[in-house]
Motif scaffolding. Structure first.
Motif, PDB file in Angstrom:
ATOM      1  N   ASN A   1       2.883  -2.768 -16.447  1.00  0.00           N
ATOM      2  CA  ASN A   1       3.889  -1.291 -16.097  1.00  0.00           C
ATOM      3  C   ASN A   1       2.498   0.037 -15.457  1.00  0.00           C
ATOM      4  O   ASN A   1       2.026  -0.169 -14.944  1.00  0.00           O
ATOM      5  N   GLU A   2       3.507   0.266 -15.034  1.00  0.00           N
ATOM      6  CA  GLU A   2       3.176   1.222 -13.653  1.00  0.00           C
ATOM      7  C   GLU A   2       2.461   2.574 -14.366  1.00  0.00           C
ATOM      8  O   GLU A   2       1.731   2.891 -13.783  1.00  0.00           O
TER       9      GLU A   2
ATOM     10  N   LEU B   1      -5.132  -8.624  -4.745  1.00  0.00           N
ATOM     11  CA  LEU B   1      -4.195  -9.630  -3.989  1.00  0.00           C
ATOM     12  C   LEU B   1      -3.532 -10.808  -5.025  1.00  0.00           C
ATOM     13  O   LEU B   1      -2.360 -11.191  -4.889  1.00  0.00           O
ATOM     14  N   GLU B   2      -3.966 -10.675  -6.035  1.00  0.00           N
ATOM     15  CA  GLU B   2      -3.199 -11.184  -6.994  1.00  0.00           C
ATOM     16  C   GLU B   2      -2.351 -10.829  -8.199  1.00  0.00           C
ATOM     17  O   GLU B   2      -0.895 -11.108  -8.887  1.00  0.00           O
ATOM     18  N   ALA B   3      -2.664  -9.514  -8.461  1.00  0.00           N
ATOM     19  CA  ALA B   3      -1.929  -8.682  -9.161  1.00  0.00           C
ATOM     20  C   ALA B   3      -0.980  -7.538  -8.657  1.00  0.00           C
ATOM     21  O   ALA B   3      -0.021  -7.145  -9.032  1.00  0.00           O
ATOM     22  N   TYR B   4      -0.724  -7.306  -7.857  1.00  0.00           N
ATOM     23  CA  TYR B   4      -0.211  -6.725  -6.794  1.00  0.00           C
ATOM     24  C   TYR B   4       0.899  -7.580  -5.572  1.00  0.00           C
ATOM     25  O   TYR B   4       0.065  -9.214  -5.445  1.00  0.00           O
ATOM     26  N   ASN B   5       2.426  -7.455  -5.477  1.00  0.00           N
ATOM     27  CA  ASN B   5       3.425  -8.140  -4.573  1.00  0.00           C
ATOM     28  C   ASN B   5       4.301  -6.839  -4.479  1.00  0.00           C
ATOM     29  O   ASN B   5       3.976  -5.906  -4.792  1.00  0.00           O
ATOM     30  N   THR B   6       4.485  -7.419  -3.399  1.00  0.00           N
ATOM     31  CA  THR B   6       6.348  -6.853  -2.804  1.00  0.00           C
ATOM     32  C   THR B   6       7.123  -7.396  -3.880  1.00  0.00           C
ATOM     33  O   THR B   6       7.184  -8.769  -5.128  1.00  0.00           O
ATOM     34  N   GLY B   7       8.246  -7.153  -4.402  1.00  0.00           N
ATOM     35  CA  GLY B   7       9.842  -6.820  -4.808  1.00  0.00           C
ATOM     36  C   GLY B   7       9.639  -6.447  -6.563  1.00  0.00           C
ATOM     37  O   GLY B   7       8.626  -5.501  -6.934  1.00  0.00           O
ATOM     38  N   PRO B   8      10.314  -7.013  -7.223  1.00  0.00           N
ATOM     39  CA  PRO B   8      11.120  -6.194  -8.346  1.00  0.00           C
ATOM     40  C   PRO B   8       9.741  -6.360  -9.122  1.00  0.00           C
ATOM     41  O   PRO B   8      10.138  -5.316 -10.673  1.00  0.00           O
TER      42      PRO B   8
ATOM     43  N   PHE C   1       1.103  -1.492  -0.067  1.00  0.00           N
ATOM     44  CA  PHE C   1       0.104  -0.162  -0.244  1.00  0.00           C
ATOM     45  C   PHE C   1       1.063   1.501   0.280  1.00  0.00           C
ATOM     46  O   PHE C   1       0.640   2.425  -0.700  1.00  0.00           O
ATOM     47  N   TYR C   2       1.532   1.385   1.420  1.00  0.00           N
ATOM     48  CA  TYR C   2       2.757   3.208   0.926  1.00  0.00           C
ATOM     49  C   TYR C   2       3.541   2.953   0.117  1.00  0.00           C
ATOM     50  O   TYR C   2       4.113   4.259  -0.374  1.00  0.00           O
ATOM     51  N   THR C   3       4.392   1.813  -0.757  1.00  0.00           N
ATOM     52  CA  THR C   3       4.368   1.734  -2.017  1.00  0.00           C
ATOM     53  C   THR C   3       4.337   2.467  -2.908  1.00  0.00           C
ATOM     54  O   THR C   3       4.513   3.510  -4.217  1.00  0.00           O
ATOM     55  N   ALA C   4       2.779   1.814  -2.981  1.00  0.00           N
ATOM     56  CA  ALA C   4       1.854   2.221  -4.409  1.00  0.00           C
ATOM     57  C   ALA C   4       1.732   3.716  -3.459  1.00  0.00           C
ATOM     58  O   ALA C   4       1.516   4.780  -5.084  1.00  0.00           O
ATOM     59  N   LEU C   5       1.609   3.964  -2.824  1.00  0.00           N
ATOM     60  CA  LEU C   5       0.576   5.950  -2.711  1.00  0.00           C
ATOM     61  C   LEU C   5       2.526   6.313  -3.023  1.00  0.00           C
ATOM     62  O   LEU C   5       2.051   7.797  -3.295  1.00  0.00           O
ATOM     63  N   TYR C   6       3.371   5.747  -2.679  1.00  0.00           N
ATOM     64  CA  TYR C   6       4.626   6.577  -2.664  1.00  0.00           C
ATOM     65  C   TYR C   6       5.076   6.458  -4.392  1.00  0.00           C
ATOM     66  O   TYR C   6       4.963   7.856  -4.565  1.00  0.00           O
TER      67      TYR C   6
END
Length: 450
Positions: free
Chosen positions: A345-346, A332-339, A35-40
């Motif tokens: 594409n973002e 839950l399936e399309a987003y995760n941690t890591g590279p 979540f906070y990675t996405a908010l950043y």
């Protein structure tokens, strides 16, 4: 981490403030990290390109300085009007004002119209539609107006009357109501026309509003009732070759199946064309056949923007529980941690903004109507610090009681202690501040909505 370079402490403090605008509570640290990675990431662009003294070089290469706004660049309009700009309207309307002031200056000094995809003050000509029109209309409707609204309105009209890099398609649409052979171009421009209709009404220009109200329903001209989908039509009004719903001809980074759903301003009208039962059935299959982890697929393709509003269309069909189910699945399936944490594409904050809004439990289908569809929040408690000068309240809190991976369905809702039976909430209600309290459960409760 402790700052290790000059000025790093200021940068860290600035990002702490930017990320602190939304506070989430829950036991799943991995979801908080996503979540906070996405908010950043959602707040990285469009970036301020002015010098420390406010001086910057405009699209006409002249040097300007202003204290009223910051010149911002990397406006990925086609991507960002769907989620990224609506998110900024909630958490950083000051930045959205900057963006609109920048778009106006580009139009006045360079392109004469709003750019679709701007880079360093220059229109790249990338993608289709008129997203600048959408962004300005949505902001104006939400009371975000620290720019020359009259100039913005005139630029919107110039854009629609073919004074644009989209000139040929616009001229054909003005004459025929559709762009021959082009499905995506037609649908995107029809939506922009609906936005101008809304802007014209708000500006008290009834004559222009009447013209664009009629144009807003031209999507029906390329819906083939026999095929049951949008379809390419030539300049003489004849249907062109049709290869089925997975046919990508006439579509931009999508296919007919994905593009047909893009009538955000008249979902009920599209439902009437398709028939409600078929609308729901096809919508369900659209998700059932999709693999949300893939980088690309022909059904619900979360990797790209044209379908990002589609999970919320179930709300319009009176089935908000299916929106709650599919949005949770996608998150839950399309987003995760890591590279490899994103399925695609973002796209300059759009993919992240979709996640942030959906995790909060809100998402727009139609920018320009200032409405957010309700869905299942990821966290048990969410507190949004409302922007000073744009909100009458201080915070808006969303509480999801009994929230868990199993309890993903809304059983009941209260807004400031009073029963709430709508599947949506307005931007104005958010800005008033308050508390939206949801009770969650393992099975749909089909009786909590009107």
């Amino acid at each position: 981490c402790a700052p290790v370079w000059p000025g790093a402490g200021d940068a860290k403090a600035a990002w702490d403030e930017a990320l602190g605008v939304v506070h989430v509570e829950g036991e799943n640290d991995k979801l908080k990290q996503i979540f906070y990675t996405a908010l950043y990431r959602a707040q990285l662009d469009p970036r301020n390109t002015a010098d420390a003294d406010g001086q910057y070089r405009g699209p006409d290469r002249q040097v300007y300085r202003t204290s009223d706004y910051r010149f911002r660049t990397v406006f990925s309009g086609w991507d960002a009007f769907r989620s990224a700009m609506p998110l900024l309207s909630v958490i950083r309307p000051d930045v959205l004002n900057d963006i609109i002031n920048t778009l106006i200056q580009i139009a006045l000094t360079s392109s004469s119209t709003f750019p679709r995809w701007e880079l360093m003050g220059v229109e790249t000509g990338c993608m289709v539609g008129d997203p600048g029109v959408v962004v300005v209309t949505d902001a104006y409707r939400k009371g975000i107006r620290n720019y020359d609204a009259a100039a913005a309105y005139e630029i919107c009209k110039k854009t629609a009357f073919s004074e644009t890099s989209n000139r040929q398609a616009r001229e054909e649409m003005n004459a025929l109501g559709y762009a021959p052979g082009l499905i995506s171009v037609t649908l995107e421009n029809v939506f922009a026309d609906w936005c101008i209709y809304q802007f014209a009404k708000m500006m008290g220009d009834e004559e222009t509003a009447s013209v664009f109200r009629e144009r807003a329903f031209n999507y029906k001209k390329i819906f083939d009732p026999e095929a049951g989908w949008m379809r390419r039509k030539d300049a003489d009004g004849n249907w062109m070759e049709f290869g089925g719903k997975y046919d990508g001809r006439g579509c931009v980074e999508s296919n007919i199946y994905q593009q047909t759903w893009f009538v955000p301003h008249d979902v009920h009208g599209l439902m009437e064309l398709m028939g409600k039962e078929r609308f729901i059935s096809e919508l369900e299959q659209f998700f059932e056949r999709a693999d949300f982890k893939q980088l690309w697929n022909d059904d619900y393709n979360h990797s790209n923007e044209p379908v990002h509003h589609v999970p919320h269309l179930f709300c319009y069909a009176g089935m908000p529980w299916r929106t709650q189910y599919w949005v949770r699945r996608v998150q839950l399936e399309a987003y995760n941690t890591g590279p490899f944490g994103y399925c695609g594409n973002e796209d300059v904050g759009q993919m992240s903004a979709w996640y942030v809004l959906a995790a909060i439990g809100l998402h727009p289908v139609c920018p320009g109507d200032a409405r957010y569809e309700l869905t299942s929040p990821l966290f048990s408690e969410i507190t949004i610090t409302l922007p000073k000068g744009y909100a009458t309240g201080k915070t808006f809190k969303i509480i999801a009681k009994n929230n868990s991976p199993e309890n993903l369905y809304i059983q009941s809702a209260k807004l400031d202690g009073e029963p709430y039976t709508k599947t949506w909430i307005t931007h104005a209600d958010l800005m008033k501040g308050g508390t939206l309290e949801l009770v969650m459960g393992p099975k749909p409760n089909k009786d909590w909505v009107e």
